[in-house]
Write a protein that holds these residues in place. Sequence first.
Motif, mmCIF file in Angstrom:
data_model
loop_
_atom_site.group_PDB
_atom_site.id
_atom_site.type_symbol
_atom_site.label_atom_id
_atom_site.label_comp_id
_atom_site.label_asym_id
_atom_site.label_seq_id
_atom_site.Cartn_x
_atom_site.Cartn_y
_atom_site.Cartn_z
ATOM 1 N N VAL A 268 68.284 85.549 23.934
ATOM 2 C CA VAL A 268 67.820 84.425 23.503
ATOM 3 C C VAL A 268 69.059 83.465 23.059
ATOM 4 O O VAL A 268 69.921 83.674 22.411
ATOM 5 C CB VAL A 268 66.790 84.501 22.575
ATOM 6 N N CYS A 269 68.952 82.148 23.433
ATOM 7 C CA CYS A 269 70.005 81.020 22.919
ATOM 8 C C CYS A 269 71.382 81.535 23.126
ATOM 9 O O CYS A 269 72.340 81.265 22.702
ATOM 10 C CB CYS A 269 69.643 81.006 21.402
ATOM 11 N N ASP A 270 71.571 82.075 24.567
ATOM 12 C CA ASP A 270 72.884 82.339 24.923
ATOM 13 C C ASP A 270 73.395 81.640 26.102
ATOM 14 O O ASP A 270 74.278 81.906 26.833
ATOM 15 C CB ASP A 270 72.992 83.673 25.333
ATOM 16 N N LEU A 271 72.872 80.236 26.044
ATOM 17 C CA LEU A 271 73.130 79.350 27.352
ATOM 18 C C LEU A 271 72.816 79.992 28.805
ATOM 19 O O LEU A 271 73.780 79.732 29.581
ATOM 20 C CB LEU A 271 74.647 78.689 27.165
ATOM 21 N N THR A 272 72.089 80.797 28.723
ATOM 22 C CA THR A 272 71.626 81.357 30.162
ATOM 23 C C THR A 272 70.233 81.432 30.351
ATOM 24 O O THR A 272 69.539 81.858 29.345
ATOM 25 C CB THR A 272 71.921 82.768 30.222
ATOM 26 N N ASP A 273 69.727 80.863 31.421
ATOM 27 C CA ASP A 273 68.097 80.816 31.649
ATOM 28 C C ASP A 273 67.660 82.196 32.163
ATOM 29 O O ASP A 273 67.672 82.485 33.234
ATOM 30 C CB ASP A 273 67.843 79.638 32.656
ATOM 31 N N ASN A 274 67.298 82.977 31.201
ATOM 32 C CA ASN A 274 66.867 84.301 31.461
ATOM 33 C C ASN A 274 65.666 84.331 31.903
ATOM 34 O O ASN A 274 65.008 85.138 32.715
ATOM 35 C CB ASN A 274 67.121 85.436 30.215
#
Length: 1216
Positions: A247-253
């Motif tokens: 979460v909040c890692d600049l990746t749209d998981n």
Amino acid sequence: MLHLRSSAFVLLLILQWAAVSQAHTCQTASKCDFVCDCEDCSDEWDCGYRGKAFECDFEDAAMCGWTSYSLDGEYTWERRQRGDTLPASGPSSDFTTGTATGWFMGVSAVNSPDLRTAVLTSPEMQQSAPTCRLRLRYFMWDSGRKGLGAAPLWASVLHPNNQETRVWRPEATSVRGWREDTIFLGRISTLFRVKIYSQRSEGLRGDVAIDQMEFLDCALPLPLIGAECPAAAMECKREGCVELRDVCDLTDNCGDRTDEDSCGEYHRCDFDDEGLCGWDLRTVSDLKWVRTCQETISMNDPLKGPGRDHTNNTVSGHFLYVTVPDGGLGKMDWASFQSPLLEPTNSSYPCKMVMYTHQFGPRSGGLTVLVADKKIYPVWERAGALGDVWVKAGVEIVSDSHFHIVIMAAIRDEAYGGIAVDSIVLSPECRESKDNYTMAAFPNSPQDPCTTPDKLCNFNTDCPGAEDEAKCGDFSYADGSSGWTDISIGNQAWMLFKNSTTKVEYLYVVKAPGQQLTEAHTRTPLLGPSGPACTLSFDYALTGNPAHIGELSVQVIDSWLGKQPKLWEFSGKTGKVEGVWEHADVVIGARKNRFQLLFEARAKKLCPCAKIRVQNVRFVGCHAEYLPSSPTKLSCNFEDGLCGWYQDNSDNFDWTMLKGNDHTVGIGTSLTVNMWSPSLRGVFGRLFSYPQSPSSTEYCLTFFYKLYGPNTGVLNVKLLDKDGFESVLWTRRGAHGNMWHEAQCPVPQQLTNFQLMFEAVRSGFDGQVAIDDIAFAAKPCSVPSVCSFEGQKCGFTSSGQVRWRHGNGKTVPGPKTDHTLETDLGFYMMVNTGADILPSGATSVLTSPLRHGMAKTECVHFWYHMGGVNPGSLTVYVKMVNGKRVKIFSNSLDQGDVWRHGNGNISSALVDWQLEFEVVGARGKDTHVAVDDIFLASHACENHGSMCNLERGMCTWSNTQDIKMDQLDWELTSHKAEKHYFTPTEDHTLGTDTGHFLFFPSSNRTATNKNAELLSPHLPPTVGTCLRFWAYKPSTSDCSLNLWRLSGGLHQQLAVVNELGGAWKRYDINIVSPKEYQIVFEGIKGTTGSVALDDIEYTVGVNCDMQVTEGGQTSRGDDTGGLAASIIIVLLLIGTLVGVLVYYLRYAQGAASTVPLRSSPSSPGGRGFSNEGYESDLTQDHVAVPEVQNHPMAAGFININNVNETPADMKELEVA
């Protein structure tokens, strides 16, 4: 009863609802989204993949929806197979099936002054997850030696706005073999297509190819039906679950950005709209980081830049990048940038940083994260190149004073590549400070190495303090374990545990911040080169409560050839408690190129209850010049290993130790290459001897070998000098029967160090090559049992007025092809008998080495070629050591442009002897005499020309090696010896499982409708010759058997044998031919079963009605002379009368059995030698065969008369 009926009704309604629901789900399914909505996964067919495995092997003509086109019309991708023969370009097989029948995508040939581009495009696919990757096998080989070019192969993603993003660029190295790689597609939020490019100006067909494509982990998170997300995960709006660490890692998981919506407290920088976000690119180094995008770097050169940013996965997204400047690398090879000043942190609330790095190509020297507070020190590092992929990294920082985060890259002065950083996220605990602070000075650069780079980690101490070997991965050094560097890009990684007090140290697998669901990797620095005894020794433990802990393997990464197949692997668990260790010794062997060792591991579940660890890593006997002593040296029966031999690590496959298939004791071990193994790939496998010292005498290498199967290949023995130059000493090819043969290979005197090599070269996929009982002695070989003159003269010497020449088809004058290989590259011994070279009456003699005499009579077989008018005479003598000279063969006629068979008995009575082939000139013009394929049988010469029961070999029948005529071979075996193919349970001659026969099998390793041609010798013109044979084909077999007459290069059909019903049946066929001819048995492969032959007989000049048809005619080239010819005719008449009498007694009186009839001698000769007559004093199961043998299951026979070249309808004659 009412209750039961109600329950059944309810169950029926539930099932109906489920069926309707499933049908509705399938009808409304989202196609090509990497999720099987339909039960049969039909919604995911032809999406670039097929079925639930999401893979494409190109075996289906629809190509899984991929389409090919050319940007210029000249260069394109094509779906193709290898073809019937080993191609001069392209793969030797597809990857999926490993056979000539498998399909792959390969490029067409191209020859243009400008670059041409071929494109292979996938269907349109739905959006993909961040973990999405495409694993494939690719092939790049510069067979034409034109150069592969800068970018012969790469892949891009095409977006709906026609913008393309490069996602894969393999290194352009030429290797004749399939390689595996992964295209990391990552998060794509729109519809997209994958495009695979090849770009070249010159190249041969198939030299760039792909196969076996698999889409892995591409679906977005699916809803957990009837369950909630785990405690360590959050729920997406799409109802899927994402781990909190993502979460909040600049990746749209999530796929809907749920995991990136509530991140206001995080300091995040994607380097797009907000620029540098406070990161400072100033540095004291001459080398600078720059903020850029792929559009700015290059849109034309596939090797420049990372190809895309991380945040948007597009060419327009921005990132920080450093590489070698256009003006070249200056004095400094590092560049750094730093964060703003940050407040102190503690272990309870550490500053957590996430970033994405792209370390691509040989310019990437590594990336380090340093903390600069009171001093500067590293907290995270990743060395070297990681591939064409953005890798997520996580760093936790604890500092009791103000600090900067410094990110530093090392750049190498190489051809391409660089390092990029994107999507940096600082957690809320990373608080920016307003204080003034001066960064500490950078530490001094490390000292220059004590020796040159090529001597670092070369398994030899080159520095006084051994510091050149101290950090290479060997745990026996104090800092050796630090030589292992984690290069994992996924959610599992390796770490080093080291306790300075207890001295305990080991490598273990832990959870990692990476996105990809890939294995954990740790590797050494560049090592070697290494010697043949090099071994990796280590202890390993996969322990815990689960039944299956995971997998662990060892691989080599060759600096030139790339990642090699796994050398060792383990799957499962070693025990439940932590103290359970297992030991492994993995042979690394001789490596000419520098290389790295790699531990690869994947835990099924990482938790305190499951661990993967490695300790006590050692490199044993690895120095390139280290050679262990072997008690037997090169002599070896392989019962206790390879002795003084070792596997070549630069070839395509290894020789394997196979039990139960040896020559020594029958149940022991031999060294084998099984061509029918589905895991075998590539063309050749080599076995090297340890280097041998110079010799003052000639050596003799003897061994036993087996070449078995309808499509086996070639076995070579080669000599390598100190410079690596190869020369062929001995060679055999094609089918040699399911039996062991003895070989003698003379090794000439060598003035420098040398090595010997056994080389198996596959031509197909259906057979077996084996060697056993090698002996190497410092003495000359005796007369070899077999000599094909391929590579050397087998100890034969020349004397007389003119020397015999060791030539091939390019020798003028001489035969256009040899007899062994039937090509212009095959060798023979030849003497020019033209009057200007060898005057009339002058002689030239070819003499064999000395051979020990035997008490019993032996037979020498050979093939000879006499070309031109008045070529002279050829006489073969046996010369005893006491001076006595006995003539055993003579001929003086022009034989035409064909190889003919000759033989003679050798009765030495224990006196040592030599062979002499004497040629006497006869005023010829452009004439020659040549000999080839000399072999000795351990019994007297027999009338093999006309009657062959196959118990002592194939007589004068032979498989052609002319690839224009066939692709497969007939094989000689017995039911008892056969372990691989379906055969008759007994032969016809003996009616036992030890009796021999010829057979031709069907196998899924070879394409249907391929043929094998069995040839008779050249036979004289005839107005009536009878061919008799017994054939076997079970009713389940769909193989075909055709009979042909071959004359003047043209085939005329004699018969077609179809249904036989599973019992041996006899056939009689009359042959009429106005010209010299050969009989051809042609087997045509089906999909199942086999066809077999036994007791083949032909009676020259006597038809199937026992009538003498030749009227005293004898064949050309008969080596007996006029008197002998007369005697033969008389014997022929007597034999005919006896035959008529036998026929009357056995058939006219209703006898139930069929008696093979002996015939008069036929003209020797033939073509297509490939099997030495299968002679080796063969096997222990040979039985002395009476001249007349009644098979206990003999049935009726079929008589086909008057088949000649005139009636057209006979060409289609079918024999029931």
